[in-house]
Design an enzyme around this catalytic site. Structure first.
Site, PDB file in Angstrom:
ATOM      1  N   SER A 120       0.790  -1.234   0.000  1.00  0.00           N
ATOM      2  CA  SER A 120       0.000   0.000   0.000  1.00  0.00           C
ATOM      3  C   SER A 120       0.825   1.288   0.000  1.00  0.00           C
ATOM      4  CB  SER A 120      -0.925   0.027   1.208  1.00  0.00           C
ATOM      5  OG  SER A 120      -2.066  -0.718   0.895  1.00  0.00           O
ATOM      6  N   LYS A 158       0.517   3.498  -2.892  1.00  0.00           N
ATOM      7  CA  LYS A 158      -0.583   4.473  -3.011  1.00  0.00           C
ATOM      8  C   LYS A 158      -0.073   5.909  -2.889  1.00  0.00           C
ATOM      9  CE  LYS A 158      -4.154   1.274  -1.343  1.00  0.00           C
ATOM     10  NZ  LYS A 158      -3.886   0.025  -0.692  1.00  0.00           N
ATOM     11  N   TYR A 189      -3.021  -1.734 -10.569  1.00  0.00           N
ATOM     12  CA  TYR A 189      -3.008  -1.501  -9.115  1.00  0.00           C
ATOM     13  C   TYR A 189      -2.208  -2.606  -8.414  1.00  0.00           C
ATOM     14  CZ  TYR A 189      -4.624  -1.854  -4.308  1.00  0.00           C
ATOM     15  OH  TYR A 189      -4.649  -1.989  -2.939  1.00  0.00           O
ATOM     16  N   TYR A 238      -4.453   3.755   7.872  1.00  0.00           N
ATOM     17  CA  TYR A 238      -5.834   3.231   7.869  1.00  0.00           C
ATOM     18  C   TYR A 238      -6.567   3.614   9.146  1.00  0.00           C
ATOM     19  CZ  TYR A 238      -3.580   0.624   4.205  1.00  0.00           C
ATOM     20  OH  TYR A 238      -2.871   0.298   3.112  1.00  0.00           O
ATOM     21  N   VAL A 283       1.166  -3.909   3.723  1.00  0.00           N
ATOM     22  CA  VAL A 283       1.122  -5.239   4.343  1.00  0.00           C
ATOM     23  C   VAL A 283       2.364  -6.089   4.046  1.00  0.00           C
ATOM     24  CG1 VAL A 283      -1.395  -5.400   4.591  1.00  0.00           C
ATOM     25  CG2 VAL A 283      -0.322  -6.201   2.470  1.00  0.00           C
TER      26      VAL A 283
HETATM   27  N1  GLN Z   1      -2.022  -5.154  -2.255  1.00  0.00           N
HETATM   28  C1  GLN Z   1      -2.694  -5.048  -1.002  1.00  0.00           C
HETATM   29  C2  GLN Z   1      -4.196  -5.070  -1.215  1.00  0.00           C
HETATM   30  O1  GLN Z   1      -4.648  -4.473  -2.163  1.00  0.00           O
HETATM   31  C3  GLN Z   1      -2.270  -3.790  -0.310  1.00  0.00           C
HETATM   32  C4  GLN Z   1      -2.928  -3.614   1.032  1.00  0.00           C
HETATM   33  C5  GLN Z   1      -2.020  -3.013   2.067  1.00  0.00           C
HETATM   34  O2  GLN Z   1      -0.811  -2.951   1.958  1.00  0.00           O
HETATM   35  N2  GLN Z   1      -2.620  -2.609   3.157  1.00  0.00           N
HETATM   36  O3  GLN Z   1      -4.919  -5.664  -0.473  1.00  0.00           O
END
Ligand code: GLN
Length: 306
Positions: free
Chosen positions: A62, A65, A185, A237, A255
């Site tokens: 993530s 992003k 993505y 988050y 993650v």
């Molecule tokens: N690739 C992961 C997903 O889309 C990224 C989520 C994350 O790092 N929190 O679920």
């Protein structure tokens, strides 16, 4: 900040690795060693300091992003981006569906999955190659590549993100190209970085978008301001509020175990610790950052009291 200090910070964080688990909803990520912990700090115009497992390659997840948001703002502008998402913390998990259900027309922010997928649709014309070179440039890391095994693993377990993408399509936020958008993505989540690459990106953001070594501007100042604000309010988050109290630095987790943190005007920090809490944030990484922020008085509001 020297290596001995970072060693203390990692020693403080180490026991917390036992309190979390590596991600398993993307099966390939469960191969990581949850005890590993590493950090890299890059002060603007100062010596880079590193400690622990700072050069392990792991997937950015993530944290991509952040780059996606900055690139979308840079190329398509503020209005195009915030036509797709709001700018509010969601208070919900990163892959929440409820926060874009019937009552909400658009995702809460660009740093949760729903918002990020909507933003990636804008980046379709840039494509994987264009985005890969943007990541390499912004992270000053020419060795970033896509981890094919992690990509395949997520791609074959992407029912949740696929549902989000179709929900976005039903709301007119993405067009016919659901599959392509989701693929891009997921590919961008699968780029391999180190704590060092994240620290480089952090230093660039800390310096308002100008690469300190070359003096080259890579991102506009207002793009950096918006991106950092989103990181501060939404980057962890549903843990963003508590993290802002405890650490007080614009940050973004993934993650894969990474955390990118920015001390505006001062330094970039990259942390790796793949053992995650229930919200998907590195459990020990957060503690390491808390230790550093408290000891060095780096909380952005501390500058008014120190
Ligand atoms: N690739 C992961 C997903 O889309 C990224 C989520 C994350 O790092 N929190 O679920």
């Amino acid at each position: 900040m020297d290596e001995a200090f970072l060693k203390q910070a990692l020693e403080f964080g180490q026991p917390y690795t036992e309190r979390g688990e590596v991600a398993s909803y993307i099966p390939e990520l469960s191969k990581a060693d949850g005890r590993e912990l590493g950090i890299c700090v890059r002060p603007i115009g100062g010596e880079t300091v590193r400690c622990g497992v700072w050069n392990r390659r792991f997937t950015i997840q993530s944290i991509s992003k952040v780059v996606n948001l900055a690139m979308a703002l840079e190329r398509f502008g503020f209005d195009a981006v915030f036509h797709k998402t709001k700018m509010e913390p969601s208070g919900a998990s990163f892959n929440s569906m409820s926060r874009i259900s019937d009552t909400e027309d658009i995702p809460f922010n660009p740093l949760v999955n729903s918002g990020a997928i909507a933003i990636v649709e804008l980046l379709g014309p840039v494509g994987l190659e264009g985005m890969l070179s943007a990541f390499r440039g912004l992270c000053s890391d020419p060795d970033i590549t896509m981890d094919e095994a992690v990509f395949q693993s997520e791609w074959t377990h992407s029912a949740r993100n696929r549902s989000l993408a179709y929900l976005l399509q039903s709301k007119g936020l993405i067009g016919e190209n659901v599959d392509e958008t989701l693929r891009l993505y997921t590919q961008l989540c699968s780029l391999s970085v180190t704590a060092g690459s994240l620290a480089n990106l952090g230093m660039l953001l800390a310096n308002g978008g100008v690469q300190p070594e070359t003096g080259r501007r890579l991102l506009k100042e207002e793009v950096v301001r918006t991106t950092l604000t989103m990181m501060l309010t939404c980057g962890m988050y549903d843990g963003s509020g508590e993290f802002a109290v405890r650490v007080g630095l614009p940050s973004k987790s993934g993650v894969g175990g990474g955390i990118l943190s920015v001390v505006p005007g001062e330094m970039g920090i990259g942390v790796y610790g793949p053992s995650l809490d229930s919200k998907g944030n590195s459990v020990a990484g957060q503690r390491v950052l808390e230790y550093i922020s408290r000891t060095e008085k780096l909380h952005i509001l501390d500058r008014y009291t120190r």
